[in-house]
Design a protein around this motif. Structure first.
Motif, short mmCIF file in Angstrom:
data_model
loop_
_atom_site.label_atom_id
_atom_site.label_comp_id
_atom_site.label_asym_id
_atom_site.label_seq_id
_atom_site.Cartn_x
_atom_site.Cartn_y
_atom_site.Cartn_z
N PHE A 95 61.71 -10.44 15.25
CA PHE A 95 61.88 -9.46 14.17
C PHE A 95 62.28 -8.09 14.72
N ARG A 107 58.97 -11.74 5.85
CA ARG A 107 57.86 -11.04 6.50
C ARG A 107 57.12 -10.16 5.48
N ASN A 112 63.65 -11.18 5.32
CA ASN A 112 63.30 -11.79 6.61
C ASN A 112 61.99 -12.60 6.57
#
Length: 266
Positions: free
Chosen positions: A95, A53, A51
């Motif tokens: 998220f 992140r 993702n």
């Protein structure tokens, strides 16, 4: 429809490709053995990479490293809480939404803690948001989600019982079961609720509508709730069971009563 996996009986018997898929978050765990086998740190790293992140990884990992007791549950809670703080800091609601609908059950468990540990939400908002986790198809998510909000339930008992008593009418058995399981006086792997140990009658608003529930999953929870109560207030449990058998002599009620009275000495 694909056939449901049974899952290995011991961690050493989990096929390597299955364990890799679990750690990448591609599939759900099939049983408790697999649930305990997942490397949550590796799963977290893979999730964050997938993702974009990865900057969230180090601070969450540091929190996990500081845990005195590292259990599946404590790591679960710490990761969920850490992801919540980072998402709030970065205004990263997108998220948080991805976590809630992720295919991996352990990621959805982390998501439950992003609700339970979010101090900006009121009790009603927390319970509203946790309801979809209470109806999750995976056993692990259903167990973790009530643990995630139990401190709030214990702290706001009257309001919680009022909200959860409505859940007892829900068509989904998992949601009805949550109402009972989340308020058990003693519960499993969690802090006790002293007010309910001393005065279990407070919980009758939840228990009464479930006393002849058609679901064995709900019946087990109600029986365990009353059994919890019997350890500090045995007279209460005996009286309620006698009353239920008089007013509702169904096989469902009889099953609940047997479970409720199982540790009371005759």
């Amino acid at each position: 429809m694909t056939e449901k996996r049974k899952g290995a009986r011991s961690i050493k018997d989990i096929p390597r490709d299955i364990l890799e898929q679990l750690n990448r978050g591609e599939i759900e765990t099939a049983n408790l053995t697999e649930w305990l086998a997942v490397d949550q740190r590796l799963l977290l790293e893979n999730l964050l990479q997938q993702n974009n992140r990865i900057e969230y990884f180090k601070p969450v990992l540091e929190n996990v490293g500081q845990l005195k007791k590292q259990t599946v549950n404590s790591i679960n809670e710490t990761i969920g809480t850490g992801l919540l703080h980072l998402a709030v800091q970065h205004k990263d609601d997108e998220f948080l939404h991805k976590l809630a609908v992720h295919p991996a059950d352990l990621v959805r468990c982390w998501s439950a803690y992003t609700i339970g540990r979010n101090n900006k939400l009121t009790l009603k908002e927390k319970l509203n948001r946790i309801q979809s986790f209470a109806s999750d198809t995976h056993f692990g998510v259903r167990e973790i989600c009530w643990m995630a909000v139990r401190p709030d339930i214990a702290e706001n008992l009257v309001e919680s019982i009022s909200v959860l008593s409505e859940w007892t009418k829900h068509e989904n058995e998992n949601i009805r079961r949550f109402a009972s399981e989340s308020t058990r006086p003693r519960g499993v792997w969690c802090e006790h609720i002293d007010a309910l140990k001393q005065n279990p009658g407070l919980g009758l608003e939840i228990l009464e509508p479930l006393r002849s529930d058609s679901s064995r999953y709900v019946q087990d929870s109600v029986g365990n709730w009353l059994n919890d109560a019997s350890k500090s207030q045995p007279e209460f449990t005996v009286e309620i069971c006698d009353e239920w058998l008089r007013e509702s002599p169904t096989k469902e009620t009889r099953y609940i009563v047997k479970k409720a009275l199982r540790t009371i000495k005759k």
